[in-house]
Design an enzyme around this catalytic site. Structure first.
Site, short mmCIF file in Angstrom:
data_model
loop_
_atom_site.label_atom_id
_atom_site.label_comp_id
_atom_site.label_asym_id
_atom_site.label_seq_id
_atom_site.Cartn_x
_atom_site.Cartn_y
_atom_site.Cartn_z
N HIS A 133 -0.30 -4.90 -7.99
CA HIS A 133 0.54 -3.85 -7.41
C HIS A 133 1.88 -4.41 -6.94
O HIS A 133 2.93 -3.81 -7.18
CB HIS A 133 -0.20 -3.21 -6.23
N SER A 158 5.07 3.03 -6.58
CA SER A 158 3.99 3.31 -5.63
C SER A 158 4.21 4.67 -4.96
O SER A 158 4.17 5.70 -5.62
CB SER A 158 3.88 2.16 -4.64
#
Length: 402
Positions: free
Chosen positions: A367, A170
């Protein structure tokens, strides 16, 4: 044994020794520091302070197996996401978390804590109570934090190759592409990179939580700046304890699960509520409000570029992604509500040296799954380990010839 046979045997061992989706985690893991977690599970943990060129003192954690790392293997740098910390790579336990797996295989593993999180709240002149301390975005993390830690690692480990392996998740990928686009000399210091859930282009966010914040940013951000709100979700024992109490693992739809579903994307089959409870003991770990607003700018304009101070300032040029020429493996999730697959495919078209571009984990992979999915070890981490092993074989061959 031939090189190919050795590589196959190592890969097979990693695949067949993987757990079946049940983490080795105890209820107190969310209450321990990263170093305490490392030592608890039989590894050697060390803490360092690395000072950046602009004065931030970063807490850096190191994990190796008890007998020490294999001197032939390159050191590995793991870089966490926004509001995360070094614990991102530890919370799912010693049988599955990537930091433990790398250390077990003999790698010298370094876990950065970027400026502003619970382990990196010091500066040579400023205090976290000073607004100026929080005057940074992920741009500064790429320009200052990563280079400082990479240079420290290389100076400490002194591997003859003079390089490291880089693995980012990320925001750890955002800062990576800032650095490799802006400071080309550091491309030569990284032999191979892995980018997990790369946060580079964000104009197709699907998260209703983030989209609501984006829709109201014109009200929220000026209010934050005028009230001098510069720090976001600081870690504290009180906050950590409250979240763990609110989100007991016995409750399959506790508030943390509901929030994560709406923020990162739902994937009930991958969810382990023990892992979630451990995670919220460590995260959120603190960040600058300005980091979030920088991401907001990327969402709004669809351009990966440095922070734009105001609409009337000179428009800053985008980062030159074509300069990021380190060989890189890029992995993304089809059900990642923050990083849309089409955004990944769009920005990677500018990269000159992609080893692999792959969606992992099937159609429901989110995610959060990159660091907390039940079968993340078998789905992705064994692949990363095999990539590093294959590269190490090639590196040793090159060093023998030189």
């Amino acid at each position: 044994m031939s090189t190919n046979c050795l590589t196959f045997a190592v890969t097979l061992l990693m695949l067949t020794s993987a757990t079946g989706g049940k983490f080795v985690i105890s209820r107190i893991d969310g209450q321990l520091t990263s170093i305490e977690l490392i030592n608890k599970y039989g590894y050697r943990g060390q803490a360092y302070t690395v000072t950046t060129a602009d004065g931030y003192k970063l807490g850096v954690h190191r994990i190796t197996r008890k007998q020490g790392p294999d001197p032939d293997r390159l050191p590995v740098l793991l870089v966490h996401g926004l509001l995360g910390s070094s614990s991102d790579w530890l919370v799912i336990g010693p049988e599955d978390a990537l930091a433990y797996q790398l250390a077990k295989a003999g790698y010298d593993v370094w876990l950065i804590n970027t400026r502003g999180n619970r382990y990196s709240r010091q500066h040579v002149q400023l205090s976290p109570s000073d607004a100026a301390f929080w005057n940074f975005t992920w741009h500064e993390k790429g320009i200052y934090d990563l280079p400082a830690v990479i240079d420290y690692m290389l100076n400490d480990t002194k591997h003859p190759a003079g390089q490291i392996y880089y693995i980012g998740y990320s925001e750890g990928t955002t800062a990576y592409f800032v650095m490799t686009s802006s400071l080309p000399a550091y491309n030569r210091k990284i032999r191979l990179a892995h980018a997990l859930a790369p946060s580079v282009l964000l104009d197709s966010v699907r998260s209703p939580v983030l989209n609501s914040l984006v829709d109201n940013a014109q009200v929220i951000m000026p209010l934050a700046f005028t009230t001098n709100l510069v720090e976001l979700l600081r870690w504290s024992e009180q906050q950590s304890g409250m979240l763990q109490t609110m989100c007991p693992p016995e409750s399959k739809r506790n508030p943390c699960v509901v929030l994560f579903d709406n923020l990162f994307g739902p994937n009930p089959e991958s969810l382990d509520t023990n892992a979630i409870q451990s995670l919220v003991g460590h995260c959120p770990s603190g960040a600058a409000v300005k980091e979030v607003y920088h991401y907001h700018q990327v969402i709004q304009n669809g351009i990966f570029r440095p922070y734009q101070e105001s609409a009337v300032d000179r428009i800053v040029a985008p980062y030159n992604l074509s300069a990021s020429d380190v060989p890189v493996h890029i992995y993304y999730g089809m059900n990642d509500w923050i990083i849309h697959p089409k955004n990944v495919r769009k920005f990677t078209a500018a990269l000159p040296n992609i080893r692999e571009l792959r969606a992992v984990g099937g159609k429901k992979f989110t995610h959060l799954d990159f660091i907390a999915a039940k079968r993340i070890r078998t789905v992705l981490y064994t692949k990363i380990m095999a990539n590093l092993q294959n590269d190490m074989v090639e590196l040793l061959r090159q060093l023998e010839k030189s």
